[in-house]
Design an enzyme around this catalytic site. Sequence first.
Site, PDB file in Angstrom:
ATOM      1  N   LYS A  12     -92.512 -77.595  24.382  1.00 26.33           N
ATOM      2  CA  LYS A  12     -93.697 -77.547  23.520  1.00 26.33           C
ATOM      3  C   LYS A  12     -94.860 -76.792  24.173  1.00 26.33           C
ATOM      4  O   LYS A  12     -94.849 -76.540  25.382  1.00 26.33           O
ATOM      5  CB  LYS A  12     -94.111 -78.982  23.169  1.00 26.33           C
ATOM      6  CG  LYS A  12     -93.071 -79.732  22.325  1.00 26.33           C
ATOM      7  CD  LYS A  12     -93.639 -81.062  21.852  1.00 26.33           C
ATOM      8  CE  LYS A  12     -92.625 -81.843  21.049  1.00 26.33           C
ATOM      9  NZ  LYS A  12     -93.203 -83.096  20.521  1.00 26.33           N
ATOM     10  N   ASN A 115     -96.072 -84.146  24.554  1.00 22.56           N
ATOM     11  CA  ASN A 115     -95.005 -84.778  25.337  1.00 22.56           C
ATOM     12  C   ASN A 115     -93.963 -83.775  25.822  1.00 22.56           C
ATOM     13  O   ASN A 115     -92.836 -84.136  26.142  1.00 22.56           O
ATOM     14  CB  ASN A 115     -94.390 -85.947  24.562  1.00 22.56           C
ATOM     15  CG  ASN A 115     -93.694 -85.519  23.278  1.00 22.56           C
ATOM     16  OD1 ASN A 115     -93.766 -84.360  22.884  1.00 22.56           O
ATOM     17  ND2 ASN A 115     -93.014 -86.448  22.639  1.00 22.56           N
ATOM     18  N   GLU A 129     -81.582 -78.036  12.830  1.00 25.70           N
ATOM     19  CA  GLU A 129     -82.654 -77.506  13.687  1.00 25.70           C
ATOM     20  C   GLU A 129     -82.244 -76.200  14.364  1.00 25.70           C
ATOM     21  O   GLU A 129     -83.056 -75.285  14.518  1.00 25.70           O
ATOM     22  CB  GLU A 129     -83.056 -78.568  14.725  1.00 25.70           C
ATOM     23  CG  GLU A 129     -83.710 -79.777  14.053  1.00 25.70           C
ATOM     24  CD  GLU A 129     -84.253 -80.797  15.041  1.00 25.70           C
ATOM     25  OE1 GLU A 129     -84.069 -80.634  16.266  1.00 25.70           O
ATOM     26  OE2 GLU A 129     -84.894 -81.765  14.574  1.00 25.70           O
TER      27      GLU A 129
END
Length: 136
Positions: A12, A115, A129
Amino acid sequence: MSNIEQTLSIIKPDAVERNLTEDIKKIFIKSNLKITNSKKIHISKEEAAEFYKVHQARPFYNDLCTYLSSGPIFVMILEGEGAVALNRKLMGATNPKDAEPNTIRKLYGISIDKNSAHGSDSVENAKIEINFFFKD
Ligand code: CMP
């Protein structure tokens, strides 16, 4: 009997921004997960909303989509024995505070939002995904 699976991993924005991509890749490789495809991308808020649409009824959905689209991410297909569960074990609990020692989220996560990593939660969702980011 072998159970080779594929799963999707996202590093991320908080972790890409702190140059943690290589360190996180090493954790997967050391655990016998192969990175069979990967790319660094910066998605739009609309794309993030589509990706996370399973969470659309949750109160954190808007912030989550804003966050995932706030900077570059590094997306990977991980392949190996029991890859879906293994990736989730290596990431640790969603909230870094609750994650086991030496998991990605414990080592690098800042908060439940920042996170550091996302991983598919089932073989079925992994297919969806992976297809979202790596359509061929
Ligand atoms: P991720 O595995 O990417 O899936 C959805 C994300 O929503 C999750 O990681 C967290 O970063 C974020 N999130 C924020 N608040 C919550 C919450 N209360 N419960 C679960 N996920 C949350």
